[in-house]
Design an enzyme around this catalytic site. Structure first.
Site, PDB file in Angstrom:
ATOM      1  N   CYS A   1     -24.935  19.368 -49.204  1.00 21.28           N
ATOM      2  CA  CYS A   1     -24.915  19.160 -50.653  1.00 21.28           C
ATOM      3  C   CYS A   1     -23.513  18.696 -51.035  1.00 21.28           C
ATOM      4  O   CYS A   1     -22.523  19.310 -50.619  1.00 21.28           O
ATOM      5  CB  CYS A   1     -25.269  20.461 -51.375  1.00 21.28           C
TER       6      CYS A   1
ATOM      7  N   CYS B   1       6.917 -24.943 -59.152  1.00 20.49           N
ATOM      8  CA  CYS B   1       6.775 -25.394 -57.768  1.00 20.49           C
ATOM      9  C   CYS B   1       5.570 -24.734 -57.114  1.00 20.49           C
ATOM     10  O   CYS B   1       5.320 -23.542 -57.295  1.00 20.49           O
ATOM     11  CB  CYS B   1       8.046 -25.058 -57.000  1.00 20.49           C
TER      12      CYS B   1
ATOM     13  N   CYS C   1       7.154 -10.042 -49.047  1.00 22.19           N
ATOM     14  CA  CYS C   1       7.211  -9.760 -47.611  1.00 22.19           C
ATOM     15  C   CYS C   1       7.937 -10.860 -46.846  1.00 22.19           C
ATOM     16  O   CYS C   1       8.169 -10.743 -45.648  1.00 22.19           O
ATOM     17  CB  CYS C   1       5.803  -9.582 -47.040  1.00 22.19           C
TER      18      CYS C   1
ATOM     19  N   CYS D   1     -28.436  11.696 -54.815  1.00 24.09           N
ATOM     20  CA  CYS D   1     -29.225  10.777 -53.996  1.00 24.09           C
ATOM     21  C   CYS D   1     -29.073  11.187 -52.537  1.00 24.09           C
ATOM     22  O   CYS D   1     -27.945  11.273 -52.036  1.00 24.09           O
ATOM     23  CB  CYS D   1     -28.734   9.343 -54.214  1.00 24.09           C
TER      24      CYS D   1
ATOM     25  N   HIS E   1     -29.034   8.208 -59.146  1.00 23.64           N
ATOM     26  CA  HIS E   1     -28.708   6.973 -59.859  1.00 23.64           C
ATOM     27  C   HIS E   1     -29.871   5.995 -59.979  1.00 23.64           C
ATOM     28  O   HIS E   1     -29.663   4.840 -60.341  1.00 23.64           O
ATOM     29  CB  HIS E   1     -27.545   6.261 -59.160  1.00 23.64           C
TER      30      HIS E   1
ATOM     31  N   CYS F   1      -3.661 -24.185 -52.031  1.00 22.30           N
ATOM     32  CA  CYS F   1      -4.720 -23.845 -51.073  1.00 22.30           C
ATOM     33  C   CYS F   1      -4.594 -22.437 -50.513  1.00 22.30           C
ATOM     34  O   CYS F   1      -5.528 -21.941 -49.879  1.00 22.30           O
ATOM     35  CB  CYS F   1      -4.747 -24.847 -49.924  1.00 22.30           C
TER      36      CYS F   1
ATOM     37  N   CYS G   1     -27.927  25.077 -56.021  1.00 22.94           N
ATOM     38  CA  CYS G   1     -26.766  25.266 -56.897  1.00 22.94           C
ATOM     39  C   CYS G   1     -26.890  24.461 -58.187  1.00 22.94           C
ATOM     40  O   CYS G   1     -26.051  24.594 -59.084  1.00 22.94           O
ATOM     41  CB  CYS G   1     -25.485  24.872 -56.163  1.00 22.94           C
TER      42      CYS G   1
END
Length: 548
Positions: free
Chosen positions: A210, A292, A299, A239, A247, A307, A234
């Site tokens: 559960c 530009c 990084c 689901c 749901h 692209c 409980c």
């Protein structure tokens, strides 16, 4: 979102002088706990009995000891029917070999105490009582076995610890593991026991924990593996397939996408999609802050904005060295308009989903007020004595509101392009969308009417006025239930049923509500006393095989 009438209280129709022409419909709507629930709650106390039930079936059928039966069941994920099917199709020998079970009827597991044994692991000679021989015939010293078991338990392989011998596929006797490990590490032996016991849930497709928070400690077992919604002892409703909140009519995939979309604040996600591009190295979103087309991520990776391809840093005003995108120019305005359209569409469905979810919460609080009105009405002098139509109307309101709420995430994905873009033409999508939305609007209108009548101060009205409200509530209860059924039929047959990819299944609509699992009895009867006696005999022989 849980039905507010779930719990220990039972509400059912007892209004015998109902409207003419509605008696049959009302009888169909009677909400009574089903006899013999098809789902069972497995508590900590009944877990052992539940596991024993499957173990005994296999032990009796194949005349096996308990640890051999457990090895087979763990291998086949506690699916007794699949195990039997493999037995019938391939035979016992193939069944045992595949699972790593070695059964030698005439083998003597005991070594003469006076003899010595050469352990092929540590290459030392040990006395016969300091070595152990497994069912497969391989014998090693107890110290090497113990270290092997400890390593495997710590690695999380408690359920299937294999023999140490090279290329031996046999699974070690759990009684031997328990005995040797407990002498050096009692806590680890307890962990091993717990893993064996919980494998009934962890590896069993018919049983799941559960998902309540905090965890109630219960598990739920179903009779058939299918998309279904269940209620634990409980009170948690969920689901069974994905362990999310109940749901339907959303499929599990749809609900997962919707919940993630709501969590991630889709407005921000849409803005990031339109105004940034992922770095080809670290994949973090990068925003362009100059003219530009060579941009640089934090990084250190340089890439082409047009692209998205990784490039070097050498460039001029007209081109990037060693890189070409052809003649492609990104239509930024078109992309922005598309993202804006998707955002407005999401807001449309989310606002309605949120509105019905909020209404559900407010109407759940209405329950106490309505029951108080019923109590007042029953105390006053009136020819009306039975007010079960009120509690039944409330229950039908909660069920219908819940269905209505989750129908909006379903519609968002069903008629969008994210999941079913290639499954329908635009014309087919439009026709199906109109069909669904017509039913959705009918249900919505009648749910609002039912809510309005239940909020009436009927405890202050004369009997004639109360009778009118009663008629409306009973009538609307029948109508909303019928509309919910039709909506589910439409989804299953006309929408999802027509798709080529059958990955989107929904839990069936149940007029009586989500089924509450009944507790599994901890009492189980011995079905084979001979097997029990043999188990005890084996325990005496090995010294540590426990029957539990």
């Amino acid at each position: 979102m849980e039905d507010s009438f779930s719990g220990d209280e039972d509400y059912y129709y007892s209004d015998r002088d109902s409207l003419d022409g509605l008696e049959n419909d009302e009888a169909d709507l009677q909400w009574v706990p089903p006899k013999g629930s098809s789902t069972k709650v497995i508590t900590r106390e009944s877990l052992l009995a539940a596991q024993k039930e499957d173990l005994r079936r296999v032990m009796e059928l194949l005349s096996l000891r308990e640890h051999h039966a457990r090895t087979l069941l763990i291998h086949y994920r506690w699916d007794v029917e699949k195990l039997l099917a493999v037995l019938v199709e391939n035979g016992k020998e193939s069944l045992f070999n595949e699972a790593g079970v070695t059964v030698i009827d005439d083998a003597d597991p005991m070594l003469p105490l006076s003899s010595t044994v050469m352990c092929d692991i540590c290459m030392e000679e040990v006395a016969g009582d300091k070595a152990t021989k497994m069912d497969c015939g391989h014998c090693f010293c107890n110290d090497c076995w113990t270290e092997h078991f400890i390593v495997k338990i710590n690695e999380g392989q408690s359920k299937r610890i294999r023999c140490m011998a090279h290329k031996c596929n046999a699974i070690c006797d759990e009684a031997v593991v328990r005995n040797l490990v407990s002498k050096k590490h009692p806590n680890l032996a307890e962990k091993f026991e717990r893993f064996l016991l919980e494998s009934f849930i962890e590896d069993n497709k018919m049983v799941k924990w559960c998902p309540s928070t905090p965890h109630c400690g219960n598990a739920i077992r179903v009779e058939e593996v299918e998309v279904c919604e269940v209620e634990c002892a409980c009170g948690a409703q969920f689901c069974f397939s994905c362990l999310s909140e109940a749901h339907s009519p959303c499929s599990c995939s749809m609900w997962d996408l919707w919940a993630k979309k709501c969590r991630d604040e889709s407005e921000t996600v849409n803005w990031i999609t339109v105004h940034t591009k992922p770095c080809p190295k670290c994949h973090k979103p990068v925003e362009k802050n100059g003219g530009c087309n060579l941009v640089s991520c934090i990084c250190g990776q340089a890439f082409c904005w047009l692209c998205g391809g990784a490039t070097g840093r050498d460039h001029t005003w007209s081109r990037i060295a060693g890189h070409s995108c052809g003649r492609y120019k990104e239509d930024k305005a078109k992309k922005t308009e598309r993202a804006k359209r998707e955002l407005y569409r999401y807001m449309h469905y989310h606002n309605r989903y949120k509105a019905h979810t909020d209404s559900f919460k407010l109407e759940s609080k209405l329950k106490e007020t309505v029951l108080e009105k019923v109590s007042i009405s029953e105390e006053r002098e009136s020819r009306l004595r039975d007010f079960s139509w009120v509690t039944n109307g409330l229950y039908r309101l909660f069920r219908s509101r819940r269905v209505l709420s989750y129908s909006y995430p379903f519609a968002f994905y069903m008629f969008g392009e994210e999941l079913f873009k290639d499954e329908m033409t635009d014309e087919e999508r439009e026709i199906k969308q109109h069909l669904f939305e017509d039913q959705q609007q009918q249900l919505e209108a009648n749910v609002e009417k039912l809510s309005k009548f239940l909020e009436e101060p009927f405890d202050q009205y004369p009997d004639d006025k109360v009778m009118e409200i009663r008629m409306q509530v009973i009538n609307l209860s029948v109508i909303t239930d019928t509309l919910c059924k039709k909506m589910y039929e439409c989804i299953e047959n006309d929408l999802l049923g027509c798709l080529q990819l059958g990955t989107h299944n929904i839990a069936r609509y149940q007029s009586k509500g989500i089924e509450r699992a009944s507790e599994l009895s901890t009492c189980w009867t011995s079905v084979n006393t001979t097997t029990d006696k043999r188990q005890r005999s084996d325990a005496d022989t090995s010294g540590n095989l426990e029957v539990y």
